[in-house]
Design a protein around this motif. Structure first.
Motif, PDB file in Angstrom:
ATOM      1  N   VAL A  35       0.843  -1.198   0.000  1.00  0.00           N
ATOM      2  CA  VAL A  35       0.000   0.000   0.000  1.00  0.00           C
ATOM      3  C   VAL A  35       0.880   1.249   0.000  1.00  0.00           C
ATOM      4  CG1 VAL A  35      -1.699   1.329   1.315  1.00  0.00           C
ATOM      5  CG2 VAL A  35      -1.952  -1.153   1.111  1.00  0.00           C
ATOM      6  N   ALA A  36       1.900   1.269   0.850  1.00  0.00           N
ATOM      7  CA  ALA A  36       2.796   2.422   0.913  1.00  0.00           C
ATOM      8  C   ALA A  36       3.573   2.599  -0.392  1.00  0.00           C
ATOM      9  CB  ALA A  36       3.758   2.267   2.087  1.00  0.00           C
ATOM     10  N   GLN A  37       4.017   1.512  -0.987  1.00  0.00           N
ATOM     11  CA  GLN A  37       4.729   1.593  -2.258  1.00  0.00           C
ATOM     12  C   GLN A  37       3.837   2.174  -3.347  1.00  0.00           C
ATOM     13  OE1 GLN A  37       5.872  -2.564  -2.249  1.00  0.00           O
ATOM     14  NE2 GLN A  37       8.031  -2.053  -2.006  1.00  0.00           N
ATOM     15  N   LYS A  38       2.569   1.770  -3.375  1.00  0.00           N
ATOM     16  CA  LYS A  38       1.642   2.306  -4.364  1.00  0.00           C
ATOM     17  C   LYS A  38       1.390   3.793  -4.135  1.00  0.00           C
ATOM     18  CE  LYS A  38      -1.606  -0.856  -3.835  1.00  0.00           C
ATOM     19  NZ  LYS A  38      -2.920  -1.537  -4.071  1.00  0.00           N
ATOM     20  N   ALA A  39       1.361   4.219  -2.850  1.00  0.00           N
ATOM     21  CA  ALA A  39       1.167   5.636  -2.556  1.00  0.00           C
ATOM     22  C   ALA A  39       2.338   6.464  -3.072  1.00  0.00           C
ATOM     23  CB  ALA A  39       0.989   5.838  -1.051  1.00  0.00           C
ATOM     24  N   VAL A  40       3.559   5.963  -2.904  1.00  0.00           N
ATOM     25  CA  VAL A  40       4.740   6.658  -3.408  1.00  0.00           C
ATOM     26  C   VAL A  40       4.681   6.766  -4.930  1.00  0.00           C
ATOM     27  CG1 VAL A  40       7.245   6.507  -3.672  1.00  0.00           C
ATOM     28  CG2 VAL A  40       6.193   6.022  -1.448  1.00  0.00           C
ATOM     29  N   ASN A  41       4.304   5.685  -5.584  1.00  0.00           N
ATOM     30  CA  ASN A  41       4.202   5.706  -7.044  1.00  0.00           C
ATOM     31  C   ASN A  41       3.108   6.662  -7.506  1.00  0.00           C
ATOM     32  OD1 ASN A  41       6.257   3.821  -7.341  1.00  0.00           O
ATOM     33  ND2 ASN A  41       4.849   2.077  -7.318  1.00  0.00           N
ATOM     34  N   HIS A  42       1.985   6.686  -6.781  1.00  0.00           N
ATOM     35  CA  HIS A  42       0.882   7.586  -7.136  1.00  0.00           C
ATOM     36  C   HIS A  42       1.326   9.042  -7.023  1.00  0.00           C
ATOM     37  CE1 HIS A  42      -3.157   9.160  -7.557  1.00  0.00           C
ATOM     38  NE2 HIS A  42      -3.024   9.799  -6.408  1.00  0.00           N
ATOM     39  N   LEU A  43       2.071   9.356  -5.987  1.00  0.00           N
ATOM     40  CA  LEU A  43       2.579  10.724  -5.830  1.00  0.00           C
ATOM     41  C   LEU A  43       3.362  11.152  -7.069  1.00  0.00           C
ATOM     42  CD1 LEU A  43       3.314  13.283  -4.174  1.00  0.00           C
ATOM     43  CD2 LEU A  43       5.253  11.981  -3.254  1.00  0.00           C
ATOM     44  N   LYS A  44       4.247  10.293  -7.526  1.00  0.00           N
ATOM     45  CA  LYS A  44       5.065  10.625  -8.697  1.00  0.00           C
ATOM     46  C   LYS A  44       4.208  10.759  -9.952  1.00  0.00           C
ATOM     47  CE  LYS A  44       9.099   8.275  -6.747  1.00  0.00           C
ATOM     48  NZ  LYS A  44      10.012   7.111  -6.843  1.00  0.00           N
ATOM     49  N   GLU A  45       3.189   9.890 -10.074  1.00  0.00           N
ATOM     50  CA  GLU A  45       2.327   9.933 -11.252  1.00  0.00           C
ATOM     51  C   GLU A  45       1.492  11.204 -11.322  1.00  0.00           C
ATOM     52  OE1 GLU A  45       0.125   6.349 -10.859  1.00  0.00           O
ATOM     53  OE2 GLU A  45       1.761   5.060 -11.567  1.00  0.00           O
ATOM     54  N   THR A  46       1.174  11.788 -10.168  1.00  0.00           N
ATOM     55  CA  THR A  46       0.407  13.044 -10.177  1.00  0.00           C
ATOM     56  C   THR A  46       1.217  14.193 -10.740  1.00  0.00           C
ATOM     57  OG1 THR A  46       1.094  13.711  -7.937  1.00  0.00           O
ATOM     58  CG2 THR A  46      -0.899  12.313  -8.135  1.00  0.00           C
ATOM     59  N   GLY A  47       2.550  14.101 -10.671  1.00  0.00           N
ATOM     60  CA  GLY A  47       3.409  15.200 -11.097  1.00  0.00           C
ATOM     61  C   GLY A  47       3.518  16.318 -10.083  1.00  0.00           C
ATOM     62  N   ILE A  48       2.786  16.201  -8.980  1.00  0.00           N
ATOM     63  CA  ILE A  48       2.824  17.241  -7.950  1.00  0.00           C
ATOM     64  C   ILE A  48       4.183  17.291  -7.273  1.00  0.00           C
ATOM     65  CG2 ILE A  48       1.890  17.886  -5.688  1.00  0.00           C
ATOM     66  CD1 ILE A  48      -0.817  16.754  -6.662  1.00  0.00           C
ATOM     67  N   ALA A  49       4.731  16.131  -6.956  1.00  0.00           N
ATOM     68  CA  ALA A  49       6.021  16.031  -6.271  1.00  0.00           C
ATOM     69  C   ALA A  49       6.613  14.663  -6.593  1.00  0.00           C
ATOM     70  CB  ALA A  49       5.846  16.202  -4.762  1.00  0.00           C
ATOM     71  N   ASP A  50       7.881  14.498  -6.256  1.00  0.00           N
ATOM     72  CA  ASP A  50       8.492  13.186  -6.454  1.00  0.00           C
ATOM     73  C   ASP A  50       8.908  12.524  -5.147  1.00  0.00           C
ATOM     74  OD1 ASP A  50      10.978  14.460  -5.807  1.00  0.00           O
ATOM     75  OD2 ASP A  50      11.264  14.963  -7.917  1.00  0.00           O
ATOM     76  N   THR A  51       8.872  13.277  -4.053  1.00  0.00           N
ATOM     77  CA  THR A  51       9.272  12.730  -2.757  1.00  0.00           C
ATOM     78  C   THR A  51       8.388  13.298  -1.655  1.00  0.00           C
ATOM     79  OG1 THR A  51      11.576  12.670  -3.517  1.00  0.00           O
ATOM     80  CG2 THR A  51      11.192  12.358  -1.156  1.00  0.00           C
ATOM     81  N   ALA A  52       7.917  12.407  -0.784  1.00  0.00           N
ATOM     82  CA  ALA A  52       7.210  12.816   0.429  1.00  0.00           C
ATOM     83  C   ALA A  52       8.079  12.434   1.619  1.00  0.00           C
ATOM     84  CB  ALA A  52       5.856  12.129   0.522  1.00  0.00           C
ATOM     85  N   TYR A  53       8.452  13.427   2.406  1.00  0.00           N
ATOM     86  CA  TYR A  53       9.249  13.163   3.603  1.00  0.00           C
ATOM     87  C   TYR A  53       8.338  13.075   4.821  1.00  0.00           C
ATOM     88  CZ  TYR A  53      13.629  14.006   1.126  1.00  0.00           C
ATOM     89  OH  TYR A  53      14.692  13.921   0.261  1.00  0.00           O
ATOM     90  N   PHE A  54       8.602  12.079   5.655  1.00  0.00           N
ATOM     91  CA  PHE A  54       7.844  11.874   6.877  1.00  0.00           C
ATOM     92  C   PHE A  54       8.794  11.797   8.068  1.00  0.00           C
ATOM     93  CE2 PHE A  54       4.511  11.086   4.007  1.00  0.00           C
ATOM     94  CZ  PHE A  54       3.308  11.037   4.698  1.00  0.00           C
TER      95      PHE A  54
END
Length: 476
Positions: A114-133
């Motif tokens: 689930v987390a891996q898919k969320a990271v991939n979705h973030l990149k696919e949106t083009g909004i950002a390429d990295t989410a830091y937590f």
């Protein structure tokens, strides 16, 4: 030991040989969020293991397969190789992904997937390429824990040598130095009796490549503590949160103590939260810094808008236990109001103001607690924030007042966190479309989560009499 140079299967095998590993430990996460593991001899560590995996019984794992479709498979992620610091013989440890051995597909209920898919979705949106937590998982260190449940009785009892309830105990001698209720924040030794223990934990974390920012005693009496670790990208941070819990518990155990990440183990004192810092970056540049409120960008404000918009359903995943809602009550610094503010710790979303650098600009979601499944909780927070950005949600005006002392009419206008796990799950049923985008979560994952929580936690808690009820009603 750090695995900074492990980037491939060959690197992982080489790493194990260089550290003379004799055993290989394969760790994976069950649905609620607890590590499971199976151990194999080191001679089985070859390239085939990373492709063919190790079989296990999925029907014996909480929230997973029925017995008629129980065969599952775990495949180690080579980049997660680390030497286990607690094994008596050299043991290399891997975090694994879960697969269906029949289809060869990743398992939709695997939290890491689930987390891996969320990271991939973030990149696919083009909004950002990295989410830091950056989560701050607080915990209690106890010297003793006892509990029992039968049809005709139930009790729990915890104890700590520094619990203020022991000021009158005959300890031969009792030396005092026991922090009072709400009196545990930042005292020096001898009041802070856990200073050396937290240092030992910190050194083990550092030896594993997990950077420690600071450690200190927390507000509550009875051993509440915090060890801050440096932020990281979302998936790595979720992996490190599992290592964090594992290391904290095992160092405590070898020192004759025990740890709980329960949000509210003590009545009448502060509970343990997991304040979570978040920021989005693209092409190496921070996206949350700007000229708006508290130095935020429009994107950051929209992200906050998504957290607030979906807060009530989101909390079913970030605060996933019945005990979570014994912390989420006014009066104990708990962020129960879905509002945002700079510096104000009573708001659900805070904008830290320690540093002015654009790279340090982030938001802090203060409602989560450390009983959450980090992979699922982080993914859900990201999806809520992305929905806010994509829909340009307005978070409203910042709330820089003392929320707990607002006039009733004004306080009622601010949305609140759910008052129970059941209420939060009802909110999730009604509001989860934002989680389904990019196939990050699935309807099956949501339904399984709700059903598991209702059947195994909400209903048993609701059905069982408690000692307090005997005090209130036995002689009514």
């Amino acid at each position: 030991m750090s695995n900074a140079n492990v980037t491939s299967v060959k690197d992982a095998i080489k790493y194990a040989k260089e550290h003379e590993a004799r055993m290989v430990d394969l760790k994976f996460l069950d649905f609620p969020g607890t590590w499971q593991h199976v151990t194999i001899p080191a001679h089985r560590l070859d390239e085939d293991l990373f492709e063919e995996g190790q079989g296990f019984d999925g029907s014996s794992i909480r929230g997973w397969q029925p017995i008629n479709a129980s065969d599952m498979q775990i495949r180690p992620d080579p980049t997660t190789a680390r030497m286990d610091p607690f094994a008596s013989v050299p043991t290399v440890s891997f975090i694994c992904n879960v697969f269906d051995p029949i289809t060869g597909q990743a398992y939709s209920r695997d939290p890491r997937y689930v987390a891996q898919k969320a990271v991939n979705h973030l990149k696919e949106t083009g909004i950002a390429d990295t989410a830091y937590f950056g989560p701050e998982a607080e915990f209690f260190v106890f010297d003793d824990i006892r509990y029992d449940l039968t049809p005709h009785s139930s009790f729990f009892a915890v104890d700590s040598q520094e619990g203020t309830w022991n000021t009158g105990r005959d300890e031969r001698p009792n030396l005092g130095y026991k922090p009072s209720y709400k009196g545990g924040y930042f005292p020096c030794p001898p009041h802070d009796s856990l200073f050396d223990l937290r240092t030992e934990i910190s050194l083990v974390l550092e030896s594993m490549g997990i950077q420690v920012d600071a450690h200190h005693h927390e507000v509550a009496t009875g051993g509440q503590s915090e060890i801050g670790i440096r932020f990281n990208d979302m998936l790595t941070m979720a992996d490190e949160l599992q290592w964090f819990k594992y290391i904290v518990k095992n160092v405590a155990r070898r020192n004759g103590k025990t740890v709980t990440f329960m949000p509210k183990p003590l009545y009448g004192d502060n509970g343990s939260g997991m304040h979570t810092h978040m920021s989005l970056w693209k092409d190496g540049k921070p996206l949350f810094a700007g000229e708006k409120y508290a130095g935020l960008s429009d994107m950051a404000l929209h992200f906050i808008g998504g957290i607030i918009e979906h807060g009530r359903s989101l909390i079913s995943l970030t605060n996933p236990t019945t005990n979570s809602y014994k912390r989420l009550v006014p009066g104990y610094e708990a962020p129960v109001k879905l509002a945002y503010s700079s510096r104000n710790r009573s708001a659900a979303v805070r904008i830290p103001m320690y540093a002015s650098s654009p790279k340090a600009k982030r938001i802090e979601f203060r409602t989560p607690d450390p009983t959450c499944n980090g992979y699922i909780a982080f993914a859900a927070m990201l999806m809520a924030g992305l929905d806010g950005i994509e829909r340009q949600l307005d978070p409203g005006d910042a709330l820089d007042k003392d929320i707990y002392n607002l006039p009733a009419a004004e306080a009622e206008k601010i949305p609140s966190a759910p008052g129970s796990l059941e209420e939060a799950l009802e909110a999730l049923i009604e509001d989860h479309e934002y989680l389904l985008r990019g196939d990050v979560f699935t309807e099956d994952v949501i339904e399984t989560w709700v059903d598991y929580k209702l059947e195994n936690e909400v209903d048993p808690t609701r059905l069982r009499p408690t000692p307090l009820e005997y005090q209130l009603y036995f002689d009514i």
